[in-house]
Motif scaffolding. Sequence first.
Motif, PDB file in Angstrom:
ATOM      1  N   VAL A 132      33.407  30.086  35.739  1.00 13.19           N
ATOM      2  CA  VAL A 132      32.854  29.465  36.945  1.00 13.19           C
ATOM      3  C   VAL A 132      33.249  30.280  38.166  1.00 13.19           C
ATOM      4  CG1 VAL A 132      33.085  27.466  38.474  1.00 13.19           C
ATOM      5  CG2 VAL A 132      32.730  27.133  36.017  1.00 13.19           C
ATOM      6  N   SER A 133      32.301  30.443  39.071  1.00  8.75           N
ATOM      7  CA  SER A 133      32.558  31.130  40.333  1.00  8.75           C
ATOM      8  C   SER A 133      32.364  30.158  41.479  1.00  8.75           C
ATOM      9  CB  SER A 133      31.600  32.313  40.494  1.00  8.75           C
ATOM     10  OG  SER A 133      31.780  32.927  41.763  1.00  8.75           O
ATOM     11  N   ASN A 134      33.331  30.099  42.374  1.00 12.46           N
ATOM     12  CA  ASN A 134      33.245  29.252  43.568  1.00 12.46           C
ATOM     13  C   ASN A 134      33.344  30.070  44.845  1.00 12.46           C
ATOM     14  OD1 ASN A 134      33.044  26.664  42.219  1.00 12.46           O
ATOM     15  ND2 ASN A 134      35.174  26.942  41.619  1.00 12.46           N
ATOM     16  N   GLY A 135      33.061  31.355  44.726  1.00 16.63           N
ATOM     17  CA  GLY A 135      33.034  32.254  45.870  1.00 16.63           C
ATOM     18  C   GLY A 135      32.158  33.439  45.527  1.00 16.63           C
ATOM     19  N   LEU A 136      32.057  34.398  46.423  1.00 16.71           N
ATOM     20  CA  LEU A 136      31.255  35.594  46.161  1.00 16.71           C
ATOM     21  C   LEU A 136      32.060  36.650  45.403  1.00 16.71           C
ATOM     22  CD1 LEU A 136      28.769  37.428  46.520  1.00 16.71           C
ATOM     23  CD2 LEU A 136      29.696  38.067  48.767  1.00 16.71           C
ATOM     24  N   MET A 137      33.268  36.943  45.875  1.00 16.17           N
ATOM     25  CA  MET A 137      34.073  38.011  45.279  1.00 16.17           C
ATOM     26  C   MET A 137      34.555  37.606  43.895  1.00 16.17           C
ATOM     27  SD  MET A 137      34.903  41.038  46.540  1.00 16.17           S
ATOM     28  CE  MET A 137      34.943  40.693  48.294  1.00 16.17           C
ATOM     29  N   PRO A 138      34.385  38.476  42.885  1.00  9.02           N
ATOM     30  CA  PRO A 138      34.834  38.137  41.528  1.00  9.02           C
ATOM     31  C   PRO A 138      36.353  38.176  41.389  1.00  9.02           C
ATOM     32  CG  PRO A 138      33.939  40.354  41.579  1.00  9.02           C
ATOM     33  CD  PRO A 138      33.674  39.765  42.929  1.00  9.02           C
ATOM     34  N   THR A 139      36.846  37.509  40.383  1.00  9.61           N
ATOM     35  CA  THR A 139      38.263  37.527  40.039  1.00  9.61           C
ATOM     36  C   THR A 139      38.641  38.883  39.448  1.00  9.61           C
ATOM     37  OG1 THR A 139      38.286  35.151  39.622  1.00  9.61           O
ATOM     38  CG2 THR A 139      40.005  36.445  38.562  1.00  9.61           C
ATOM     39  N   ASP A 140      39.826  39.357  39.776  1.00 10.61           N
ATOM     40  CA  ASP A 140      40.394  40.589  39.215  1.00 10.61           C
ATOM     41  C   ASP A 140      39.605  41.839  39.574  1.00 10.61           C
ATOM     42  OD1 ASP A 140      42.462  39.180  37.995  1.00 10.61           O
ATOM     43  OD2 ASP A 140      41.295  38.817  36.177  1.00 10.61           O
ATOM     44  N   PHE A 141      38.941  41.818  40.711  1.00  8.34           N
ATOM     45  CA  PHE A 141      38.202  43.011  41.151  1.00  8.34           C
ATOM     46  C   PHE A 141      39.051  43.856  42.099  1.00  8.34           C
ATOM     47  CE2 PHE A 141      35.030  44.722  44.350  1.00  8.34           C
ATOM     48  CZ  PHE A 141      34.784  45.881  43.634  1.00  8.34           C
ATOM     49  N   VAL A 142      39.503  43.257  43.188  1.00  6.92           N
ATOM     50  CA  VAL A 142      40.310  44.011  44.160  1.00  6.92           C
ATOM     51  C   VAL A 142      41.515  43.185  44.589  1.00  6.92           C
ATOM     52  CG1 VAL A 142      38.534  45.533  45.105  1.00  6.92           C
ATOM     53  CG2 VAL A 142      38.719  43.198  45.947  1.00  6.92           C
ATOM     54  N   LYS A 143      42.585  43.891  44.927  1.00  2.00           N
ATOM     55  CA  LYS A 143      43.810  43.254  45.397  1.00  2.00           C
ATOM     56  C   LYS A 143      44.111  43.715  46.821  1.00  2.00           C
ATOM     57  CE  LYS A 143      45.866  42.931  40.767  1.00  2.00           C
ATOM     58  NZ  LYS A 143      45.158  41.686  40.528  1.00  2.00           N
ATOM     59  N   GLY A 144      44.748  42.826  47.589  1.00  2.00           N
ATOM     60  CA  GLY A 144      45.068  43.123  48.969  1.00  2.00           C
ATOM     61  C   GLY A 144      46.302  43.981  49.112  1.00  2.00           C
ATOM     62  N   PRO A 145      46.679  44.281  50.354  1.00  6.25           N
ATOM     63  CA  PRO A 145      47.855  45.118  50.613  1.00  6.25           C
ATOM     64  C   PRO A 145      49.129  44.589  49.977  1.00  6.25           C
ATOM     65  CG  PRO A 145      46.557  44.848  52.610  1.00  6.25           C
ATOM     66  CD  PRO A 145      45.986  43.907  51.599  1.00  6.25           C
ATOM     67  N   ASP A 146      49.220  43.260  49.785  1.00  3.16           N
ATOM     68  CA  ASP A 146      50.423  42.686  49.184  1.00  3.16           C
ATOM     69  C   ASP A 146      50.288  42.495  47.680  1.00  3.16           C
ATOM     70  OD1 ASP A 146      48.680  40.572  49.013  1.00  3.16           O
ATOM     71  OD2 ASP A 146      50.001  39.102  49.977  1.00  3.16           O
ATOM     72  N   GLY A 147      49.187  42.982  47.109  1.00  2.00           N
ATOM     73  CA  GLY A 147      48.989  42.903  45.669  1.00  2.00           C
ATOM     74  C   GLY A 147      48.340  41.626  45.178  1.00  2.00           C
ATOM     75  N   THR A 148      47.922  40.736  46.098  1.00  2.00           N
ATOM     76  CA  THR A 148      47.298  39.478  45.707  1.00  2.00           C
ATOM     77  C   THR A 148      45.805  39.671  45.465  1.00  2.00           C
ATOM     78  OG1 THR A 148      48.882  38.258  47.067  1.00  2.00           O
ATOM     79  CG2 THR A 148      46.916  37.069  46.357  1.00  2.00           C
ATOM     80  N   ASP A 149      45.315  39.101  44.384  1.00  2.00           N
ATOM     81  CA  ASP A 149      43.888  39.193  44.072  1.00  2.00           C
ATOM     82  C   ASP A 149      43.066  38.464  45.136  1.00  2.00           C
ATOM     83  OD1 ASP A 149      41.685  39.749  42.022  1.00  2.00           O
ATOM     84  OD2 ASP A 149      41.502  37.584  42.301  1.00  2.00           O
ATOM     85  N   PHE A 150      41.934  39.050  45.521  1.00  2.00           N
ATOM     86  CA  PHE A 150      41.092  38.484  46.574  1.00  2.00           C
ATOM     87  C   PHE A 150      40.687  37.053  46.255  1.00  2.00           C
ATOM     88  CE2 PHE A 150      37.372  37.523  49.017  1.00  2.00           C
ATOM     89  CZ  PHE A 150      37.427  38.288  50.161  1.00  2.00           C
ATOM     90  N   ARG A 151      40.205  36.832  45.033  1.00  2.00           N
ATOM     91  CA  ARG A 151      39.719  35.505  44.659  1.00  2.00           C
ATOM     92  C   ARG A 151      40.857  34.477  44.691  1.00  2.00           C
ATOM     93  NH1 ARG A 151      35.912  34.737  45.935  1.00  2.00           N
ATOM     94  NH2 ARG A 151      36.899  33.019  47.000  1.00  2.00           N
TER      95      ARG A 151
END
Length: 569
Positions: free
Chosen positions: A353-372
């Motif tokens: 299930v997707s509840n946003g646009l950005m997929p899970t496990d695609f990109v991580k932020g500067p602190d290493g947290t996944d976008f989703r």
Amino acid sequence: MRKTNWLLLALVLVLSSFLAACSGGSSGSGGSGGDGGSGDSAEGSANGEQVFNLLIGDEIPSMDSSLAKDQYGIQWTSEIQEGLYRLAEDGSLAEGIATGDPEVSEDGMTWTFTLRDNAEWENGDPVTAHDFVYAWQRAINPDTGSEYGPYMMGDVIKNATAINQGEMDVEELGVKAVDDYTLEVTLDHPIPYFESLTTFPTFMPLNQKFVEEQGENYALEADNLLSNGPFKMTEWKHGSTMKFEKNDTYWDAENVQLEEINLQVSKDIATGVNLYDTGEVDRAPLTAEFVDSRINDPGYVAIPDMASWYLKLNQNRVGEETPLANINARKAVAQAIDKEGLVNVVLNDGSIVSNGLMPTDFVKGPDGTDFREQNGDLLTYDLEAAKESWTKAKEELGQDEITLEILTGDTDSSTQIVDYIKEQLETNLEGLTIKTMQVPFQQRLDLDTAGDFDIQVSGWGPDYMDPNSFMNLFVTDGENNRMAFSNKEYDSLVEQAGGENATNPEARWQNFLDAEKILLEEAAIAPLWQDGNAFLWSPKVKGVFPNPAGNDFEYKWAYADNAAAESAE
């Protein structure tokens, strides 16, 4: 470009309603046993006839790298052509026509690439920096009619936007051949992900003499194509079969072990499964009704994907405002579909299930947290909220009965998905009638481009490894924004991420997080699922790996281990 991507990526082999990009997107070896290198791995080695027989869900709309905009074209232009770099198995960049790392100026605006001097076109011509200059100028030239040219180069390469708008000559594009084997690129502003962009077909070189000799016939038939990549297209029976053979003039031909890839068009999943069972094809996509019965098959594999699927909610259909111009109508549609039922029953292929646009496990932020993970669930299934919004929408629109049309593909999978969505919407939103319009892939692309739909089942796999590959889709009047969505704050955030905050990772990351929240608060789209793809995959198919961006699969390092297939029988 699904996808640059990932893809990307959603596989058009399964659902022909996928729109590029892309594709799609798609990480992991997927049971292919590939090592992305010599053709030998712990699981086996190249032996026997080096031929793959595969399925494709529909005709390839275009093999012109300047015009390719769907996963079919993106996939196969990526195999017959090669740009500065190509994606390796772990998502890193492998050398293509460029050797080593580029030199980047201190301000991040000028990139200088050294090209190898042993790369040739299929006809023996050397691949030079001039071929890149010609191809990039051709893609951004408004006379070419490329969608990805302005999408990929606009506000990236210096003067690209002005050129595409007819305000400057193509010769003023920020790309030049310093000499035959030195390419200098000037950017509009610093682009953190520029190297990743160069793996996409839009940035691949073209042999100017050959293209101009072919004229309007260029890329329409196998004979009208010229390869500089691992494979060359040798047969193209439109709507039926395609053949790709190893390109012996490719600079790295000694590491290409696969001799031939045969594609057969099949829109019917059952037909594909039968062709696999009789040994006529080496891979077949599976949909829900086949997964449970084949999940214990030795050839069953499930591959995660970076493609995000959603409903595009068009607010203005070919100049006429639709009921979806009302925000409450959009919110009602977005929250009235039980997505768990969709992924667990209808898809049943590992999709989530997707509840946003950005997929899970695609990109991580500067602190290493996944976008989703960081942005959380933004638009969920909520029947009570959906009904409340629908009541408000009907009052505001002054209508008790509303009819909307859903555009999708004409495959079996597309039928199952759209039937489920229709049932959910008509059952949960009183007074709503859903009509379905199921059309072949190319026609769906044309209707999307024209904005001629109310709702469209749509998907996107990333074209490159950066949040911008998704967030740039919905800027006002963007090439891929065909649903009349416009929000100044959204536009500003995306612009800041590519401009003043381009070299500030923390601020840039926050720009994208905030932009996605606006997109979903406005219910511009109705997120549905993130792709998983199930296949019957012959044990002989080795070295094929899915890409997280751009083309779905990479075949350069693929090989056939026929002994593995025989031992599995």
